[in-house]
Design a protein around this motif. Structure first.
Motif, mmCIF file in Angstrom:
data_model
loop_
_atom_site.group_PDB
_atom_site.id
_atom_site.type_symbol
_atom_site.label_atom_id
_atom_site.label_comp_id
_atom_site.label_asym_id
_atom_site.label_seq_id
_atom_site.Cartn_x
_atom_site.Cartn_y
_atom_site.Cartn_z
ATOM 1 N N GLY A 291 38.842 23.720 -23.495
ATOM 2 C CA GLY A 291 38.211 24.809 -22.767
ATOM 3 C C GLY A 291 37.570 25.839 -23.679
ATOM 4 O O GLY A 291 36.538 26.416 -23.345
ATOM 5 N N GLY A 292 38.168 26.094 -24.834
ATOM 6 C CA GLY A 292 37.589 27.053 -25.778
ATOM 7 C C GLY A 292 36.245 26.588 -26.303
ATOM 8 O O GLY A 292 35.273 27.348 -26.336
ATOM 9 N N ALA A 293 36.189 25.338 -26.707
ATOM 10 C CA ALA A 293 34.927 24.779 -27.208
ATOM 11 C C ALA A 293 33.882 24.720 -26.101
ATOM 12 O O ALA A 293 32.702 25.039 -26.321
ATOM 13 C CB ALA A 293 35.169 23.394 -27.793
ATOM 14 N N ASP A 294 34.315 24.324 -24.911
ATOM 15 C CA ASP A 294 33.383 24.266 -23.780
ATOM 16 C C ASP A 294 32.843 25.654 -23.451
ATOM 17 O O ASP A 294 31.653 25.813 -23.158
ATOM 18 C CB ASP A 294 34.061 23.660 -22.555
ATOM 19 C CG ASP A 294 34.323 22.170 -22.697
ATOM 20 O OD1 ASP A 294 33.797 21.533 -23.635
ATOM 21 O OD2 ASP A 294 35.091 21.634 -21.870
ATOM 22 N N MET A 295 33.708 26.664 -23.490
ATOM 23 C CA MET A 295 33.269 28.025 -23.184
ATOM 24 C C MET A 295 32.270 28.515 -24.222
ATOM 25 O O MET A 295 31.230 29.094 -23.876
ATOM 26 C CB MET A 295 34.455 28.983 -23.119
ATOM 27 C CG MET A 295 34.064 30.430 -22.881
ATOM 28 S SD MET A 295 33.199 30.715 -21.322
ATOM 29 C CE MET A 295 34.555 30.583 -20.192
ATOM 30 N N ALA A 296 32.547 28.281 -25.491
ATOM 31 C CA ALA A 296 31.623 28.704 -26.542
ATOM 32 C C ALA A 296 30.261 28.046 -26.356
ATOM 33 O O ALA A 296 29.220 28.690 -26.506
ATOM 34 C CB ALA A 296 32.199 28.376 -27.914
ATOM 35 N N LYS A 297 30.265 26.780 -26.012
ATOM 36 C CA LYS A 297 29.013 26.059 -25.791
ATOM 37 C C LYS A 297 28.266 26.635 -24.591
ATOM 38 O O LYS A 297 27.056 26.846 -24.636
ATOM 39 C CB LYS A 297 29.298 24.577 -25.575
ATOM 40 C CG LYS A 297 28.059 23.744 -25.401
ATOM 41 C CD LYS A 297 28.423 22.279 -25.234
ATOM 42 C CE LYS A 297 27.167 21.456 -24.989
ATOM 43 N NZ LYS A 297 27.471 20.039 -24.778
ATOM 44 N N GLU A 298 28.985 26.893 -23.506
ATOM 45 C CA GLU A 298 28.355 27.435 -22.299
ATOM 46 C C GLU A 298 27.784 28.834 -22.517
ATOM 47 O O GLU A 298 26.753 29.170 -21.964
ATOM 48 C CB GLU A 298 29.345 27.455 -21.138
ATOM 49 C CG GLU A 298 29.583 26.103 -20.526
ATOM 50 C CD GLU A 298 28.339 25.522 -19.868
ATOM 51 O OE1 GLU A 298 27.624 26.245 -19.148
ATOM 52 O OE2 GLU A 298 28.078 24.339 -20.086
ATOM 53 N N LEU A 299 28.471 29.660 -23.317
ATOM 54 C CA LEU A 299 27.965 31.003 -23.580
ATOM 55 C C LEU A 299 26.605 30.941 -24.267
ATOM 56 O O LEU A 299 25.750 31.792 -24.055
ATOM 57 C CB LEU A 299 28.954 31.798 -24.435
ATOM 58 C CG LEU A 299 30.227 32.232 -23.720
ATOM 59 C CD1 LEU A 299 31.225 32.801 -24.722
ATOM 60 C CD2 LEU A 299 29.929 33.236 -22.625
ATOM 61 N N ASP A 300 26.429 29.923 -25.118
ATOM 62 C CA ASP A 300 25.143 29.673 -25.770
ATOM 63 C C ASP A 300 24.642 30.891 -26.546
ATOM 64 O O ASP A 300 23.472 31.251 -26.470
ATOM 65 C CB ASP A 300 24.106 29.221 -24.730
ATOM 66 C CG ASP A 300 22.858 28.633 -25.359
ATOM 67 O OD1 ASP A 300 22.945 28.126 -26.497
ATOM 68 O OD2 ASP A 300 21.795 28.692 -24.714
ATOM 69 N N ASN A 301 25.557 31.536 -27.277
ATOM 70 C CA ASN A 301 25.159 32.730 -28.018
ATOM 71 C C ASN A 301 25.809 32.816 -29.397
ATOM 72 O O ASN A 301 26.040 33.895 -29.910
ATOM 73 C CB ASN A 301 25.488 33.981 -27.211
ATOM 74 C CG ASN A 301 26.972 34.191 -27.051
ATOM 75 O OD1 ASN A 301 27.791 33.356 -27.438
ATOM 76 N ND2 ASN A 301 27.346 35.314 -26.477
ATOM 77 N N ASP A 302 26.122 31.693 -29.987
ATOM 78 C CA ASP A 302 26.696 31.617 -31.333
ATOM 79 C C ASP A 302 28.154 32.097 -31.386
ATOM 80 O O ASP A 302 28.640 32.512 -32.433
ATOM 81 C CB ASP A 302 25.836 32.386 -32.342
ATOM 82 C CG ASP A 302 25.960 31.820 -33.750
ATOM 83 O OD1 ASP A 302 26.224 30.608 -33.886
ATOM 84 O OD2 ASP A 302 25.808 32.595 -34.713
ATOM 85 N N SER A 303 28.841 32.047 -30.250
ATOM 86 C CA SER A 303 30.271 32.370 -30.248
ATOM 87 C C SER A 303 31.031 31.337 -31.071
ATOM 88 O O SER A 303 30.597 30.196 -31.213
ATOM 89 C CB SER A 303 30.810 32.397 -28.814
ATOM 90 O OG SER A 303 30.266 33.495 -28.119
ATOM 91 N N VAL A 304 32.176 31.745 -31.605
ATOM 92 C CA VAL A 304 32.963 30.902 -32.500
ATOM 93 C C VAL A 304 34.341 30.643 -31.897
ATOM 94 O O VAL A 304 34.963 31.550 -31.337
ATOM 95 C CB VAL A 304 33.132 31.587 -33.880
ATOM 96 C CG1 VAL A 304 34.093 30.826 -34.762
ATOM 97 C CG2 VAL A 304 31.788 31.728 -34.562
ATOM 98 N N VAL A 305 34.821 29.411 -32.045
ATOM 99 C CA VAL A 305 36.170 29.048 -31.628
ATOM 100 C C VAL A 305 37.059 29.018 -32.861
ATOM 101 O O VAL A 305 36.756 28.339 -33.838
ATOM 102 C CB VAL A 305 36.202 27.666 -30.940
ATOM 103 C CG1 VAL A 305 37.633 27.272 -30.594
ATOM 104 C CG2 VAL A 305 35.330 27.672 -29.701
ATOM 105 N N LEU A 306 38.148 29.773 -32.811
ATOM 106 C CA LEU A 306 39.178 29.741 -33.842
ATOM 107 C C LEU A 306 40.278 28.831 -33.325
ATOM 108 O O LEU A 306 40.889 29.114 -32.291
ATOM 109 C CB LEU A 306 39.722 31.151 -34.103
ATOM 110 C CG LEU A 306 40.883 31.268 -35.078
ATOM 111 C CD1 LEU A 306 40.479 30.819 -36.477
ATOM 112 C CD2 LEU A 306 41.399 32.700 -35.110
ATOM 113 N N THR A 307 40.530 27.732 -34.003
ATOM 114 C CA THR A 307 41.535 26.771 -33.571
ATOM 115 C C THR A 307 42.898 27.173 -34.093
ATOM 116 O O THR A 307 43.079 27.381 -35.291
ATOM 117 C CB THR A 307 41.191 25.358 -34.080
ATOM 118 O OG1 THR A 307 39.930 24.981 -33.516
ATOM 119 C CG2 THR A 307 42.251 24.345 -33.679
ATOM 120 N N PHE A 308 43.866 27.282 -33.176
ATOM 121 C CA PHE A 308 45.249 27.590 -33.533
ATOM 122 C C PHE A 308 46.067 26.347 -33.248
ATOM 123 O O PHE A 308 46.277 25.979 -32.097
ATOM 124 C CB PHE A 308 45.750 28.782 -32.728
ATOM 125 C CG PHE A 308 47.152 29.217 -33.048
ATOM 126 C CD1 PHE A 308 47.662 29.161 -34.328
ATOM 127 C CD2 PHE A 308 47.967 29.719 -32.049
ATOM 128 C CE1 PHE A 308 48.954 29.579 -34.620
ATOM 129 C CE2 PHE A 308 49.259 30.143 -32.321
ATOM 130 C CZ PHE A 308 49.752 30.078 -33.613
#
Length: 94
Positions: free
Chosen positions: A41-58
């Motif tokens: 969901g984090g990666a999908d959300m970053a992709k959907e935002l389409d604004n260079d958001s970054v996912v930090l994996t924990f």
């Protein structure tokens, strides 16, 4: 989802559009073993935002990553909140 069982209004897909190309880029913390929010969901959300958001994996279990004692997560989130600095894409903690 259990709290939505029996909700009297039928849902729709209109509210699922989250594109925010003009919004500032976000930092999303995604936990690999989150029982409530799947990691993808984090990666999908970053992709959907389409604004260079970054996912930090924990790499951990549990629903939250920030303020759980992981110095890598806490440091990256603090840097983002205090200075607007995002970690490099692909950064992993845990």
């Amino acid at each position: 989802m259990l709290t939505c069982t029996g909700w009297p209004v039928t849902g729709d897909n209109d509210s699922r559009q989250v594109r925010a190309t003009k919004a500032p880029a976000a930092l999303l913390v995604a936990t690999t073993g989150d029982p409530a929010t799947p990691y993808r969901g984090g990666a999908d959300m970053a992709k959907e935002l389409d604004n260079d958001s970054v996912v930090l994996t924990f790499e951990s279990v549990g629903h939250t990553g920030y303020l759980t004692g992981d110095a890598c997560v806490d440091g990256n989130v603090d840097d983002f909140l205090l200075d607007g600095k995002r970690p490099k894409k692909g950064t992993r903690c845990g």
